[in-house]
Design a protein around this motif. Structure first.
Motif, PDB file in Angstrom:
ATOM      1  N   TYR A   1     -19.434  85.216  59.771  1.00 23.08           N
ATOM      2  CA  TYR A   1     -20.060  84.444  60.843  1.00 23.08           C
ATOM      3  C   TYR A   1     -19.031  84.059  61.905  1.00 23.08           C
ATOM      4  N   PHE A   2     -17.894  83.532  61.471  1.00 27.20           N
ATOM      5  CA  PHE A   2     -16.878  83.099  62.437  1.00 27.20           C
ATOM      6  C   PHE A   2     -16.119  84.276  63.030  1.00 27.20           C
ATOM      7  N   GLN A   3     -15.906  85.337  62.251  1.00 33.39           N
ATOM      8  CA  GLN A   3     -15.266  86.533  62.801  1.00 33.39           C
ATOM      9  C   GLN A   3     -16.100  87.116  63.932  1.00 33.39           C
ATOM     10  N   ASP A   4     -17.412  87.132  63.762  1.00 33.38           N
ATOM     11  CA  ASP A   4     -18.300  87.672  64.794  1.00 33.38           C
ATOM     12  C   ASP A   4     -18.210  86.872  66.085  1.00 33.38           C
ATOM     13  N   ARG A   5     -17.753  85.631  65.997  1.00 35.40           N
ATOM     14  CA  ARG A   5     -17.649  84.763  67.164  1.00 35.40           C
ATOM     15  C   ARG A   5     -16.213  84.591  67.637  1.00 35.40           C
ATOM     16  N   GLY A   6     -15.320  85.419  67.075  1.00 36.36           N
ATOM     17  CA  GLY A   6     -13.929  85.399  67.497  1.00 36.36           C
ATOM     18  C   GLY A   6     -13.152  84.194  67.035  1.00 36.36           C
ATOM     19  N   GLU A   7     -13.645  83.529  66.001  1.00 39.17           N
ATOM     20  CA  GLU A   7     -12.980  82.331  65.499  1.00 39.17           C
ATOM     21  C   GLU A   7     -12.073  82.666  64.324  1.00 39.17           C
ATOM     22  N   GLU A   8     -11.100  81.810  64.097  1.00 37.22           N
ATOM     23  CA  GLU A   8     -10.190  81.977  62.974  1.00 37.22           C
ATOM     24  C   GLU A   8     -10.910  81.668  61.671  1.00 37.22           C
ATOM     25  N   VAL A   9     -10.580  82.423  60.637  1.00 38.05           N
ATOM     26  CA  VAL A   9     -11.208  82.199  59.339  1.00 38.05           C
ATOM     27  C   VAL A   9     -10.133  81.963  58.285  1.00 38.05           C
ATOM     28  N   THR A  10     -10.539  81.333  57.193  1.00 36.02           N
ATOM     29  CA  THR A  10      -9.654  81.120  56.054  1.00 36.02           C
ATOM     30  C   THR A  10     -10.118  82.002  54.900  1.00 36.02           C
ATOM     31  N   PRO A  11      -9.241  82.317  53.949  1.00 40.54           N
ATOM     32  CA  PRO A  11      -9.652  83.165  52.823  1.00 40.54           C
ATOM     33  C   PRO A  11     -10.863  82.619  52.075  1.00 40.54           C
ATOM     34  N   ARG A  12     -10.945  81.306  51.952  1.00 38.46           N
ATOM     35  CA  ARG A  12     -12.058  80.702  51.225  1.00 38.46           C
ATOM     36  C   ARG A  12     -13.406  81.028  51.867  1.00 38.46           C
ATOM     37  N   MET A  13     -13.438  81.187  53.178  1.00 38.51           N
ATOM     38  CA  MET A  13     -14.704  81.438  53.872  1.00 38.51           C
ATOM     39  C   MET A  13     -15.350  82.750  53.445  1.00 38.51           C
ATOM     40  N   ALA A  14     -14.552  83.699  52.979  1.00 38.39           N
ATOM     41  CA  ALA A  14     -15.092  84.986  52.543  1.00 38.39           C
ATOM     42  C   ALA A  14     -15.940  84.849  51.284  1.00 38.39           C
ATOM     43  N   HIS A  15     -15.797  83.736  50.593  1.00 38.74           N
ATOM     44  CA  HIS A  15     -16.522  83.521  49.342  1.00 38.74           C
ATOM     45  C   HIS A  15     -17.696  82.562  49.499  1.00 38.74           C
ATOM     46  N   VAL A  16     -17.958  82.120  50.724  1.00 36.13           N
ATOM     47  CA  VAL A  16     -19.078  81.218  50.979  1.00 36.13           C
ATOM     48  C   VAL A  16     -20.191  82.019  51.644  1.00 36.13           C
ATOM     49  N   VAL A  17     -21.289  82.250  50.913  1.00 33.45           N
ATOM     50  CA  VAL A  17     -22.376  83.061  51.468  1.00 33.45           C
ATOM     51  C   VAL A  17     -23.314  82.199  52.315  1.00 33.45           C
TER      52      VAL A  17
END
Length: 225
Positions: free
Chosen positions: A120-136
């Protein structure tokens, strides 16, 4: 003459208390589910969702399969991908971060798009954390029909994976394994485990989509949960 899809699956529990992944297949339709959590409720939800999804005729479409999965899960939750033979290829529906890839014998092409906070945040050009990849952001229990992921492909070979595989191995590493292995599903799971996967890791490899919606014989139900 119609051809029956050939498919193989394999799974590894990793360091989890239970294996909450489940695979089901019937009449050419194959589903892979990953329970949310590390308990028997999550495993049961995955099994119910996968079984319900493949009980829907391919002609009804992937949204109908996801609806059936949602109706079946009354406790716990899971994420799910379902592949239905259609026009010589497949129609695919999903919620969450299970994946489907097209496989041409050389390269993998991801067909699904993860429903995760990271995506979701990658699609909006925002920075992401590793934990976000595990939150559906979608799941069988919570997703509305408008938030289902759906697509179709003319590919006759598919690879379905839970995140224990594709969040441990790169697409390039997975393709290398697939090119070299006589049993690609088992090889993918072994490679993920060897690379340090702690989560349940399950893979399904399908080849030879039928060229019509002619019902196919029902496969015995293999489950990883």
């Amino acid at each position: 003459m119609d051809t029956q899809p050939a498919w193989r699956t394999a799974s590894h529990q990793g360091t989890r208390a239970v294996n909450a992944d489940a695979v089901a297949a019937a009449n050419g339709v194959v589903a892979l589910a990953d329970g949310v959590g590390d308990d028997l409720t999550a495993a049961h939800a995955a099994l119910l969702a996968a079984t319900a999804a493949v009980g829907v005729p391919a002609a009804a479409g992937p949204s109908a399969a996801l609806d059936a999965a949602q109706d079946a899960v009354t406790a716990g939750d899971c994420v799910l991908v379902v592949a239905q033979p259609f026009g010589g290829g497949y129609r695919i529906g999903w919620v969450g971060d299970v994946r489907a890839y097209a496989w041409d014998g050389r390269e993998l092409r991801q067909l699904t798009r993860d429903h995760t906070l990271a995506q979701y945040f990658q699609d909006r050009g925002e920075e992401v954390t590793p934990r976000m990849a595990h939150v559906v952001t979608t799941s069988v229990h919570t997703a509305s029909t408008s938030r289902y992921g759906t697509t179709e492909t003319s590919a006759t070979a598919l690879v379905l994976t839970t995140d224990g595989v594709h969040k441990t191995l790169t697409d390039e590493a997975m393709a290398t394994v697939l090119r070299q292995a006589p049993n690609p599903a088992e090889a993918l799971v072994r490679a993920a485990h060897a690379a340090g996967a702690r989560d349940n890791a399950t893979a399904v490899v399908l080849t030879g989509a039928p060229r019509s919606a002619t019902p196919l014989p029902t496969h015995p139900l293999p489950v990883a949960a």
